[in-house]
Each structure stands twice: as C-alpha cells, then as structure tokens.
Design a protein around this motif. Structure first.
Motif, PDB file in Angstrom:
ATOM      1  N   GLY A  42       0.814  -1.205   0.000  1.00  0.00           N
ATOM      2  CA  GLY A  42       0.000   0.000   0.000  1.00  0.00           C
ATOM      3  C   GLY A  42       0.849   1.256   0.000  1.00  0.00           C
ATOM      4  N   PRO A  43       0.211   2.413   0.159  1.00  0.00           N
ATOM      5  CA  PRO A  43       0.955   3.678   0.204  1.00  0.00           C
ATOM      6  C   PRO A  43       1.969   3.692   1.345  1.00  0.00           C
ATOM      7  CG  PRO A  43      -1.394   4.081  -0.100  1.00  0.00           C
ATOM      8  CD  PRO A  43      -1.244   2.620   0.215  1.00  0.00           C
ATOM      9  N   ASP A  77      12.211  12.959  -7.360  1.00  0.00           N
ATOM     10  CA  ASP A  77      11.154  13.911  -7.682  1.00  0.00           C
ATOM     11  C   ASP A  77       9.878  13.527  -6.930  1.00  0.00           C
ATOM     12  OD1 ASP A  77      12.910  15.130  -9.381  1.00  0.00           O
ATOM     13  OD2 ASP A  77      12.065  14.246 -11.206  1.00  0.00           O
ATOM     14  N   VAL A  78       9.076  14.528  -6.594  1.00  0.00           N
ATOM     15  CA  VAL A  78       7.799  14.301  -5.913  1.00  0.00           C
ATOM     16  C   VAL A  78       6.690  14.768  -6.849  1.00  0.00           C
ATOM     17  CG1 VAL A  78       6.418  14.742  -3.856  1.00  0.00           C
ATOM     18  CG2 VAL A  78       8.919  14.706  -3.689  1.00  0.00           C
ATOM     19  N   LEU A  79       6.004  13.817  -7.480  1.00  0.00           N
ATOM     20  CA  LEU A  79       4.924  14.133  -8.427  1.00  0.00           C
ATOM     21  C   LEU A  79       3.629  14.363  -7.660  1.00  0.00           C
ATOM     22  CD1 LEU A  79       5.634  11.538 -11.271  1.00  0.00           C
ATOM     23  CD2 LEU A  79       6.646  13.809 -10.892  1.00  0.00           C
ATOM     24  N   GLY A 106       2.717   8.398  -0.396  1.00  0.00           N
ATOM     25  CA  GLY A 106       2.644   8.097  -1.817  1.00  0.00           C
ATOM     26  C   GLY A 106       3.201   6.733  -2.154  1.00  0.00           C
ATOM     27  N   VAL A 107       3.417   6.539  -3.450  1.00  0.00           N
ATOM     28  CA  VAL A 107       3.922   5.270  -3.961  1.00  0.00           C
ATOM     29  C   VAL A 107       5.095   5.555  -4.899  1.00  0.00           C
ATOM     30  CG1 VAL A 107       1.711   4.080  -3.771  1.00  0.00           C
ATOM     31  CG2 VAL A 107       2.265   5.328  -5.868  1.00  0.00           C
ATOM     32  N   ARG A 118       5.060   9.418  -6.216  1.00  0.00           N
ATOM     33  CA  ARG A 118       3.801  10.038  -6.623  1.00  0.00           C
ATOM     34  C   ARG A 118       2.895  10.091  -5.402  1.00  0.00           C
ATOM     35  NH1 ARG A 118       1.220  11.507 -11.016  1.00  0.00           N
ATOM     36  NH2 ARG A 118       2.716  10.509 -12.423  1.00  0.00           N
ATOM     37  N   LEU A 119       2.462  11.286  -5.045  1.00  0.00           N
ATOM     38  CA  LEU A 119       1.640  11.451  -3.859  1.00  0.00           C
ATOM     39  C   LEU A 119       0.262  10.830  -4.050  1.00  0.00           C
ATOM     40  CD1 LEU A 119       2.413  15.130  -2.737  1.00  0.00           C
ATOM     41  CD2 LEU A 119       3.557  13.004  -2.086  1.00  0.00           C
TER      42      LEU A 119
END
Length: 291
Positions: A42-43, A77-79, A106-107, A118-119
């Motif tokens: 999961g996240p 990077d944080v999308l 995120g994942v 990716r948040l």
C-alpha cells in the motif's frame, strides 16, 4: 568489483519496486521501522525537506542538505506536489527557490530511467523529523579504547610527538595491511593520544607507527579494514539502479550505510547473506505509515 556482485545488488534493489505479498492491500508490522515488510503493497510515508528551484521541480532531499540560502540538496522527484497548493507561511522562498518540511504519503513509480514518488494524499507541513532519520548517523565516540598505562598517557619519545610526526603517522598508517581508522583523542591541552584501529595484526601496526611517532599511542582491533569497507561501498554504489540514493562508509562502526527510495526487509536479508550481518545497513526513505 566483479560483475556478478553488481548484478546481484542491482536485482535485489530493483526488486523492491515490485509489489510483494500474498494479498493486495495487506500490511505487516516491520521488524525495523526503516524497512518495508515484503507483504506491504500500500501507500508509504516519509518526512523531509521538499525543495523546488528554477531548474528542477519539487524533490525530496535525501542525505546532506547544503546550508546555503537557498539550500541545495538532491533526491527523488515528488509528483503531485505543488507549493502553490500549500499555505505560503509553511515554506520559505528565495532566489527562484521554495522549500519546506513536509510529511508525504505516496507510492514509487518509474518515470523514464528514474524512480519517483507520486503522492496519494495531500502533503502535510511538519516540523517533526522522521524517526529513525533518513540517513543513519555515524558513530561519534572517539575516546581512546585502550586502558591507560600505569604511568599515564606519555610516549616513549616526546621529541617525536610533534605535529609533523603526527602527519607522518597519518600518512604511514593507511599503508599498513588491515588499517581501518586513525583519530586523535585530546585528553587535555597538550596531551593527546594517537589512536589507530586495524583489522590486521596489532603489533605490526604499532611497530610501523612507532617508526615516526613517539607520543602516546593506542592501537585497537577493528572488525573490518577500511579497504574492505570501501570495496563494499563501491559495489553498492555501482548498483545505484537508481533506487539507492546515498551510500556512506562508517569506518568507526565498521559498516556501510545505504539509503534507498524503497528498501524491503528481504533486501536487507540478501545484503546480510552476501556481506555478513551488520556490514551494510540499508534504510528506506519511504516507510509503512504508523498506526
């Protein structure tokens, strides 16, 4: 470094990206807070500084953050993150840069040849550090491990206890087989003990150092030589993949610390099997959310 070693490490670190576990959505309590159980798909969450500048979008700082103004750092990077979506009072801005401390959920996703976060939930401003920290702290105990001689810490030849002699010892000791680390224990003004640790023969190291150093000396045993630790570090760095974000050598503790974007318990187990327990300490940036 042999290619099989690099391939093994690359496989085990890349495997961390793949969902593992018998049933989607299952969660398991980690045996270590800085590793993700194999059954968890999961996240995940983390806490740290997010930095955006003119040449790069939001990224999570991993490892050292340069104390310039604005700061400088590197990381994934944080999308899905935008400073425009958070209150202006919770971050700083200067010279086309914005940064602040946030809790992220995120994942991991692959974008091109990079792994990114990716948040899956809005970022939450926070001043609380991640516990344990993203990058393991080094040992800081640089006291002298040898018992004090009966007459106190005095050397056999004080005339050869100068700064020049110390420099000569510092140049000589790393060339002795088994060398691990050299440090000075300043016990009192003008009274210093030269410490050398080695995974080799203690008497051979002492004999070599005594050629140039006549002051107080402690030669102590170490589990692993600097050369062995450097080889392990190079193998881990060569498998950057790019899941591994930071690799450091801690000669005092006799280990290599590696920080990966996503590190599972089985990844640590494979490193333990290859190098021995405790030689490589692997930590995950993303972790199981606390309940």
């Amino acid at each position: 470094m042999t290619r099989p070693a690099a391939a093994l490490l690359a496989v085990l670190l890349l495997a961390a990206c793949a969902p593992q576990g018998p049933t989607p959505g299952t969660a398991a309590a980690p045996s270590r807070a800085d590793l993700v159980p194999d059954a968890h798909d999961g996240p995940l969450t983390t806490t740290g500084t997010v930095l955006e500048d003119a040449g790069h979008g939001p990224q999570l700082c991993v490892g050292a953050v340069a104390t310039s103004y604005p700061p400088q750092c590197g990381g994934p990077d944080v999308l899905g993150f935008s400073f425009d979506d958070v209150p202006a009072g919770v971050y700083e801005a200067a010279v086309d840069s914005r940064w602040g401390s946030f809790a992220l959920t995120g994942v991991v996703e692959r974008v091109g040849d990079r792994d990114v976060v990716r948040l899956t939930a809005p970022p939450r401003p926070t001043t609380e550090p991640l516990d344990p920290p993203l990058v393991a702290e080094f040992s800081v105990d640089f006291t002298t491990p040898c018992p004090a001689p009966a007459g106190g810490w005095t050397g056999p030849d004080p005339a050869r206890a100068s700064d020049d002699a110390l420099g000569s010892a510092g140049a000589l000791a790393p060339g002795v087989p088994g060398y691990t680390l050299l440090w000075i224990d300043e016990q009192a003004p003008g009274h210093r003990v030269l410490n050398v640790s080695t995974a080799g023969d203690l008497a051979a190291m002492e004999s070599a150092v005594r050629q140039v150093w006549g002051g107080a000396l402690c030669v102590s045993p170490a589990q692993r030589s600097e050369a062995d630790l450097a080889r392990v570090r190079e193998e881990v760095e060569a498998s950057v993949a790019p899941l591994v974000l930071d690799v450091q050598l801690d000669a005092k503790a006799g280990r290599v610390t590696a920080t990966a974007l996503l590190a599972r318990e089985s990844d640590q187990q494979r490193l333990d099997e290859r190098y021995g327990p405790g030689v490589v300490r692997l930590s995950s940036v993303l972790r199981v959310p606390s309940t």
